[in-house]
Write a protein that holds these residues in place. Structure first.
Motif, short mmCIF file in Angstrom:
data_model
loop_
_atom_site.label_atom_id
_atom_site.label_comp_id
_atom_site.label_asym_id
_atom_site.label_seq_id
_atom_site.Cartn_x
_atom_site.Cartn_y
_atom_site.Cartn_z
N ALA A 55 0.84 -1.20 0.00
CA ALA A 55 0.00 0.00 0.00
C ALA A 55 0.87 1.25 0.00
N ASN A 56 1.92 1.26 0.85
CA ASN A 56 2.83 2.41 0.88
C ASN A 56 3.55 2.57 -0.45
N ALA A 57 3.99 1.45 -1.04
CA ALA A 57 4.68 1.50 -2.33
C ALA A 57 3.74 1.98 -3.43
N GLY A 58 2.48 1.58 -3.35
CA GLY A 58 1.51 2.01 -4.34
C GLY A 58 1.33 3.51 -4.36
N MET A 59 1.24 4.11 -3.17
CA MET A 59 1.12 5.57 -3.10
C MET A 59 2.42 6.25 -3.53
N ARG A 60 3.55 5.69 -3.11
CA ARG A 60 4.84 6.31 -3.45
C ARG A 60 5.06 6.33 -4.96
N TYR A 61 4.74 5.24 -5.63
CA TYR A 61 4.94 5.19 -7.08
C TYR A 61 3.90 6.02 -7.82
N VAL A 79 -8.34 12.00 8.45
CA VAL A 79 -7.05 11.83 9.12
C VAL A 79 -6.15 10.88 8.33
N ALA A 80 -6.72 9.79 7.82
CA ALA A 80 -5.95 8.84 7.02
C ALA A 80 -5.41 9.50 5.75
N ILE A 81 -6.17 10.39 5.15
CA ILE A 81 -5.70 11.09 3.95
C ILE A 81 -4.51 11.98 4.29
N ILE A 82 -4.60 12.72 5.41
CA ILE A 82 -3.49 13.58 5.81
C ILE A 82 -2.25 12.73 6.13
N ASP A 83 -2.46 11.62 6.85
CA ASP A 83 -1.33 10.73 7.17
C ASP A 83 -0.72 10.16 5.90
N THR A 84 -1.57 9.81 4.93
CA THR A 84 -1.08 9.26 3.67
C THR A 84 -0.21 10.27 2.92
N LEU A 85 -0.67 11.52 2.86
CA LEU A 85 0.10 12.56 2.20
C LEU A 85 1.44 12.77 2.89
N THR A 86 1.43 12.82 4.20
CA THR A 86 2.65 13.06 4.97
C THR A 86 3.65 11.92 4.78
N ASN A 87 3.18 10.69 4.96
CA ASN A 87 4.06 9.53 4.86
C ASN A 87 4.59 9.35 3.44
N THR A 88 3.70 9.50 2.46
CA THR A 88 4.10 9.25 1.08
C THR A 88 5.06 10.31 0.58
N LEU A 89 4.84 11.56 0.96
CA LEU A 89 5.76 12.62 0.53
C LEU A 89 7.16 12.38 1.09
N LEU A 117 10.44 11.47 -1.37
CA LEU A 117 11.68 12.25 -1.39
C LEU A 117 12.89 11.39 -1.04
N SER A 118 12.74 10.49 -0.07
CA SER A 118 13.88 9.66 0.34
C SER A 118 14.25 8.60 -0.69
N GLU A 119 13.26 8.14 -1.47
CA GLU A 119 13.50 7.10 -2.47
C GLU A 119 13.61 7.67 -3.89
N PHE A 120 13.74 8.97 -4.01
CA PHE A 120 13.64 9.65 -5.30
C PHE A 120 14.64 9.11 -6.33
N ILE A 121 15.91 9.05 -5.98
CA ILE A 121 16.94 8.63 -6.94
C ILE A 121 16.79 7.15 -7.27
N ARG A 122 16.53 6.33 -6.27
CA ARG A 122 16.42 4.89 -6.52
C ARG A 122 15.26 4.57 -7.45
N MET A 123 14.12 5.22 -7.23
CA MET A 123 12.99 5.00 -8.14
C MET A 123 13.29 5.53 -9.53
N SER A 124 14.01 6.66 -9.60
CA SER A 124 14.27 7.29 -10.89
C SER A 124 15.13 6.43 -11.80
N LEU A 125 15.98 5.59 -11.22
CA LEU A 125 16.92 4.79 -12.01
C LEU A 125 16.69 3.29 -11.83
N ARG A 126 15.51 2.90 -11.45
CA ARG A 126 15.25 1.50 -11.15
C ARG A 126 15.00 0.68 -12.40
#
Length: 511
Positions: free
Chosen positions: A121-127, A267-277, A281-290
């Motif tokens: 679920a977290n990966a789905g939002m991140r991607y 609340v879940a929407i706000i938490d989702t935005l916070t966690n996913t953002l 940002l932390s996985e930006f380079i790895r996803m960009s060149l995966r």
């Protein structure tokens, strides 16, 4: 000549898809497999490079250069400007994938993630953030900036070839006509991809609201009706039809998102935005060149590479259109408005729709995942059906897709008319009508040849050659920006020198 060549090539493919859809599908699938295997890395490196280049220009000394003369003022207000570029760039796609993509990644997770798990679920939002955030808008922004820079600072035409023709290499300059033809073909197929998806979702919405059968015949009728609407809108011009419809749709989209935010799991929407953002940002380079060189996986090719090809194929259309409405803005303002601001809007959109869908799937056991597996275009309406005022929201969403369909279509017919008539900023109604019919024909032929998969496949295939064109545009833009910056600095130094001389020559005033 460019109109005849590009329209002729497109017409042949349309006829091929109508009369022999199976062979067209087979050829595109073969080409797709080859491109994904051998050139996927090129898409990844190119798009990441465009992100870096856009941010460098925005926050460097070059950001103060204006697209036009120093006394030029923007033609449109900030709100109208943002509405038009957002509607042209991503309108239909966000509505289609806002629920469907995070749920799809939750069920069929990226390599190394267990499907159906909290990590999925977290990966789905991140991607979803990754595929609809900074990367696509950087593609649009850089291409648009190159077109606008040469159009307004060098008094060129609104053509892809204008920037490339400034390069000092004669063989490249001689190919400028070919580049314009490639831009027209890439645009036509990129727009058709979105129109095809729009037809699928409008069909699903009408099925939900009125019981209209979900079928090829229904989707063809939808394309024909909406084509007549966006051709009519395109003929009225940018300052009327496109501007009014884009502003109206932005308001409707904001109201719909705000309504879901309030009645949904806030609340879940706000938490989702916070966690996913944070994870984005932390996985930006790895996803960009995966890539997946040591495992069998079609996930990257089916999602990330498809998206990058989709954005690239849309970039000449969106680039010319954004350039058309952006005179008088500085490079810094332009990049912030075309890359950073729409990315933030996409993050909020996916947090509201994707976050709500995942919450309802995981905690309330609403069968949204089953709906996506059966037909991705029904995902949004399945979520609405499980919420208060679901029928009303389904009607609003269907109208939203319809108007986004029209705004994308009328913007595309305008841009295709401009590019195929040598950069004429106001192509005739006849030319716009021809392109409207051809784009509709592409969408119909691809849907008949294999539905959404055929649309995606064609997009990746036709985006490949235009990737090389974008790289040439970046080189030309960088050279031109440095030249203009150095010239501006020279003029400012000369002005200061003259003012200093004039001050020194003034006679002393008597006491």
């Amino acid at each position: 000549m460019q109109l005849i060549i590009s329209a002729g090539c497109i017409l042949l493919i349309v006829l091929w898809g109508i009369f022999s859809p199976s062979s067209l599908s087979m050829v595109f699938e073969t080409a797709l497999a080859s491109i994904t295997k051998n050139f996927g890395w090129l898409y990844l490196w190119t798009v990441l490079g465009l992100v870096v280049f856009a941010f460098f220009l925005a926050f460097s000394r070059y950001g103060d250069l204006k697209l036009g003369n120093e006394d030029d003022e923007p033609e449109f207000s900030m709100g109208s400007w943002f509405s038009m570029l957002f509607a042209a760039g991503m309108g239909i796609g966000l509505v289609f994938w806002g629920v469907a993509e995070p749920i799809s990644h939750y069920m069929t997770a990226p390599p190394g993630v267990l499907p159906g798990s909290p990590e999925a679920a977290n990966a789905g939002m991140r991607y979803a953030f990754f595929h609809w955030g900074l990367h696509p808008w950087a593609v649009y922004g850089v291409v648009a900036l190159a077109i606008a820079f040469f159009q307004y600072r060098r008094e060129g035409k609104a053509l892809i070839s204008e920037s490339i023709s400034s390069l000092p290499w004669a063989p490249i300059r001689r190919m400028s006509g070919l580049f314009n033809v490639l831009a027209v073909i890439a645009t036509a197929f990129g727009v058709a991809a979105s129109l095809g998806m729009g037809a699928l979702q409008i069909n699903s919405g009408l099925h939900t609201v009125f019981g209209l059968a979900v079928s090829n015949s229904s989707q063809v009728c939808i394309i024909l009706v909406t084509t007549s609407l966006f051709v009519t809108s395109a003929v009225t011009g940018v300052t009327k039809g496109i501007k009014i419809l884009s502003s109206l749709n932005m308001i409707v989209a904001l109201v719909l998102a705000l309504f879901i935010f309030i009645i949904g799991p806030t609340v879940a929407i706000i938490d989702t935005l916070t966690n996913t953002l944070g994870s984005y940002l932390s996985e930006f380079i790895r996803m960009s060149l995966r890539m997946t060189p040591f495992r069998e996986s079609q996930w990257v090719g089916g999602w990330t590479i498809f998206y990058w090809a989709w954005w690239i194929s849309w970039s000449p259309f969106v680039g010319v259109f954004i350039a058309r409405v952006s005179r008088g803005r500085t490079i810094r303002e332009f990049i912030i408005g075309t890359v950073i601001a729409p990315s933030l809007a996409a993050f909020i959109w996916f947090s509201v729709f994707g976050g709500t869908a995942l919450y309802m799937e995981i905690w309330q056991h609403v069968p949204i995942a089953a709906a996506v597996k059966l037909d991705a275009s029904t995902a949004l309406f399945t979520m609405f059906n499980a919420m208060p005022f679901g029928l009303i929201m389904s009607i609003v969403a269907t109208l939203l897709v319809l108007v986004f369909f029209v705004t994308s279509g009328d913007s595309a017919t305008l841009v295709l008319g401009i590019m195929s008539t040598g950069g004429n900023p106001d192509p005739s109604a006849k030319v716009k009508t021809i392109w409207g019919i051809l784009v509709a024909g592409i969408a119909i032929s691809l849907l008949l040849a294999g539905g959404l998969k055929a649309v995606q496949t064609a997009t990746i295939v036709f985006a490949l050659p235009f990737t090389m064109v974008i790289l040439l545009m970046v080189i030309a833009l960088w050279r031109a920006i440095r030249e203009d910056w150095n010239e501006q600095q020279r003029q400012e130094r000369e002005l200061r020198r003259r003012l200093k001389q004039m001050t020194a020559q003034e006679p002393a005033k008597p006491l």
